[in-house]
Design a protein around this motif. Structure first.
Motif, PDB file in Angstrom:
ATOM      1  N   TRP A 155       0.822  -1.214   0.000  1.00  0.00           N
ATOM      2  CA  TRP A 155       0.000   0.000   0.000  1.00  0.00           C
ATOM      3  C   TRP A 155       0.854   1.261   0.000  1.00  0.00           C
ATOM      4  CZ3 TRP A 155      -4.639   1.284  -1.363  1.00  0.00           C
ATOM      5  CH2 TRP A 155      -5.612   0.292  -1.458  1.00  0.00           C
ATOM      6  N   HIS A 156       2.073   1.165   0.476  1.00  0.00           N
ATOM      7  CA  HIS A 156       2.981   2.300   0.354  1.00  0.00           C
ATOM      8  C   HIS A 156       3.215   2.622  -1.115  1.00  0.00           C
ATOM      9  CE1 HIS A 156       4.933   4.500   3.581  1.00  0.00           C
ATOM     10  NE2 HIS A 156       4.764   3.459   4.373  1.00  0.00           N
ATOM     11  N   TRP A 198      -5.699   8.418   5.160  1.00  0.00           N
ATOM     12  CA  TRP A 198      -6.767   7.418   5.286  1.00  0.00           C
ATOM     13  C   TRP A 198      -6.200   6.017   5.170  1.00  0.00           C
ATOM     14  CZ3 TRP A 198      -8.750   3.761   1.826  1.00  0.00           C
ATOM     15  CH2 TRP A 198      -9.916   3.122   2.247  1.00  0.00           C
ATOM     16  N   ASN A 199      -5.326   5.803   4.201  1.00  0.00           N
ATOM     17  CA  ASN A 199      -4.719   4.486   4.026  1.00  0.00           C
ATOM     18  C   ASN A 199      -3.825   4.120   5.217  1.00  0.00           C
ATOM     19  OD1 ASN A 199      -5.485   3.161   1.487  1.00  0.00           O
ATOM     20  ND2 ASN A 199      -4.714   5.009   0.526  1.00  0.00           N
ATOM     21  N   GLY A 200      -3.110   5.106   5.767  1.00  0.00           N
ATOM     22  CA  GLY A 200      -2.270   4.852   6.921  1.00  0.00           C
ATOM     23  C   GLY A 200      -3.080   4.344   8.099  1.00  0.00           C
ATOM     24  N   TRP A 201      -4.209   5.000   8.362  1.00  0.00           N
ATOM     25  CA  TRP A 201      -5.067   4.570   9.466  1.00  0.00           C
ATOM     26  C   TRP A 201      -5.690   3.214   9.186  1.00  0.00           C
ATOM     27  CZ3 TRP A 201      -5.979   4.573  14.259  1.00  0.00           C
ATOM     28  CH2 TRP A 201      -7.220   4.188  14.775  1.00  0.00           C
ATOM     29  N   ARG A 202      -6.078   2.980   7.943  1.00  0.00           N
ATOM     30  CA  ARG A 202      -6.697   1.706   7.578  1.00  0.00           C
ATOM     31  C   ARG A 202      -5.735   0.538   7.762  1.00  0.00           C
ATOM     32  NH1 ARG A 202      -7.246  -1.505   3.170  1.00  0.00           N
ATOM     33  NH2 ARG A 202      -5.757  -0.260   1.996  1.00  0.00           N
ATOM     34  N   LEU A 203      -4.458   0.777   7.532  1.00  0.00           N
ATOM     35  CA  LEU A 203      -3.447  -0.268   7.683  1.00  0.00           C
ATOM     36  C   LEU A 203      -2.944  -0.397   9.122  1.00  0.00           C
ATOM     37  CD1 LEU A 203      -1.419   0.560   4.461  1.00  0.00           C
ATOM     38  CD2 LEU A 203      -2.809  -1.481   4.823  1.00  0.00           C
TER      39      LEU A 203
END
Length: 312
Positions: A155-156, A198-203
């Motif tokens: 995802w990074h 958002w992706n950081g929190w989701r992961l």
């Protein structure tokens, strides 16, 4: 039975990570030079985000290596927690990168701008294509080897592609719109930062859940209970608790057996349950079985699959 991380899993995880590290070095360098020469703040911010990706890939690499180490005297349960720890660190870095990009872009919006050069857009098109390809490859490997940290690393790559795409949109608006639209690439950087956050929190959430020993997919416990209940002389699976540590699962079970059994017989039943579960589910590292006399449980809700007596 050897329960260490398989060489194939380790090799595939490291291959995906090292490939991402090499790509990040090359792409970050290209974006940084093109952004500085081409007067694109969004492209420079994107290059910084790629450099952060490089640092996160180093963390992923170390997390995979440490997690693959076999159990020892100081770590009798193995080193699997290194994977969710690395995943949590990398996810947190996404949140920090999003905040830094937002702050920098907000400052730059207030400053006089040069219109970004057209060739910076070509650089971003190439970057988006490469990064999306890396995302798909690394994510496929992460799912295949069941590694949360490799999936986070994937995802990074996608967030890098997203920031590059947003920068490309901003540069296009600034380039086509001309005077008065120079700050469009900074606005695009802010939008991209929101997506990254958002992706950081989701992961981060699943990594924290694994560190807190949250229950995995209920289907895992159900399958383990079914295997145990299929063993002759197991009358009832009273309790089945599963926790995940890296690639492996650790199981605690309470089984009800005939109260007239001898200690030796109950011990053999417990061993048969443990061995069959580990044989049919290789990701199960260990099973701790507690034997209870049938009909004298503490009242906890159990799973009754029906009693199949052992053939005489």
């Amino acid at each position: 039975m050897n329960r260490d991380v398989s060489p194939s899993r380790l090799q595939r995880s490291l291959r995906a990570t090292v490939l991402g590290m090499v790509a990040n070095i090359l792409l970050a360098s290209a974006k940084l030079v093109a952004g500085m020469v081409g007067h694109s703040h969004a492209l420079v911010a994107d290059a910084v985000e790629s450099l952060a990706d490089l640092f996160s890939s180093v963390i992923v690499w170390r997390g995979i290596v440490v997690a693959s180490a076999p159990a020892d005297e100081d770590h009798p349960y193995g080193h699997g927690k290194a994977e969710p720890i690395a995943a949590a660190v990398v996810s947190s870095m996404l949140l920090v990168a999003a905040a830094a990009i937002t702050i920098q872009a907000a400052r730059e919006i207030q400053q006089p701008h040069h219109t970004p050069s057209g060739y910076t857009l070509l650089v971003l098109i190439v970057v988006v294509g490469i990064k999306e390809g890396l995302f798909r490859f690394v994510m496929r490997e992460g799912i295949s080897v069941e590694s949360s940290v490799v999936r986070t690393d994937a995802w990074h790559h996608r967030t890098d592609a997203i920031t590059s795409l947003a920068a490309g949109i901003g540069i296009s608006i600034a380039w086509i719109g001309g005077k008065g639209y120079e700050a469009a690439d900074d606005v695009a950087a802010v939008v991209a930062a929101g997506i990254i956050a958002w992706n950081g929190w989701r992961l981060l959430r699943p990594a924290l859940n694994e560190l807190m020993d949250a229950s995995p997919d209920p289907a895992v416990a159900e399958r383990i209970s079914e295997i145990a209940a299929d063993i002759p002389d197991v009358i009832r699976v009273e309790k089945c608790i599963v926790r995940k540590m890296g690639y492996h699962f650790f199981v605690d079970m309470h089984l009800e057996v005939d109260p007239r059994m001898t200690v030796q017989q109950a011990h053999e039943v417990a061993h048969e349950v443990k061995d069959r579960i580990r044989r049919e589910l290789p990701t199960v590292y260990d099973v701790l079985v507690h034997i209870e006399p049938a009909g004298q449980s503490t009242g906890a809700r159990g799973i009754d699959f029906g009693h199949r007596p052992r053939p005489s």
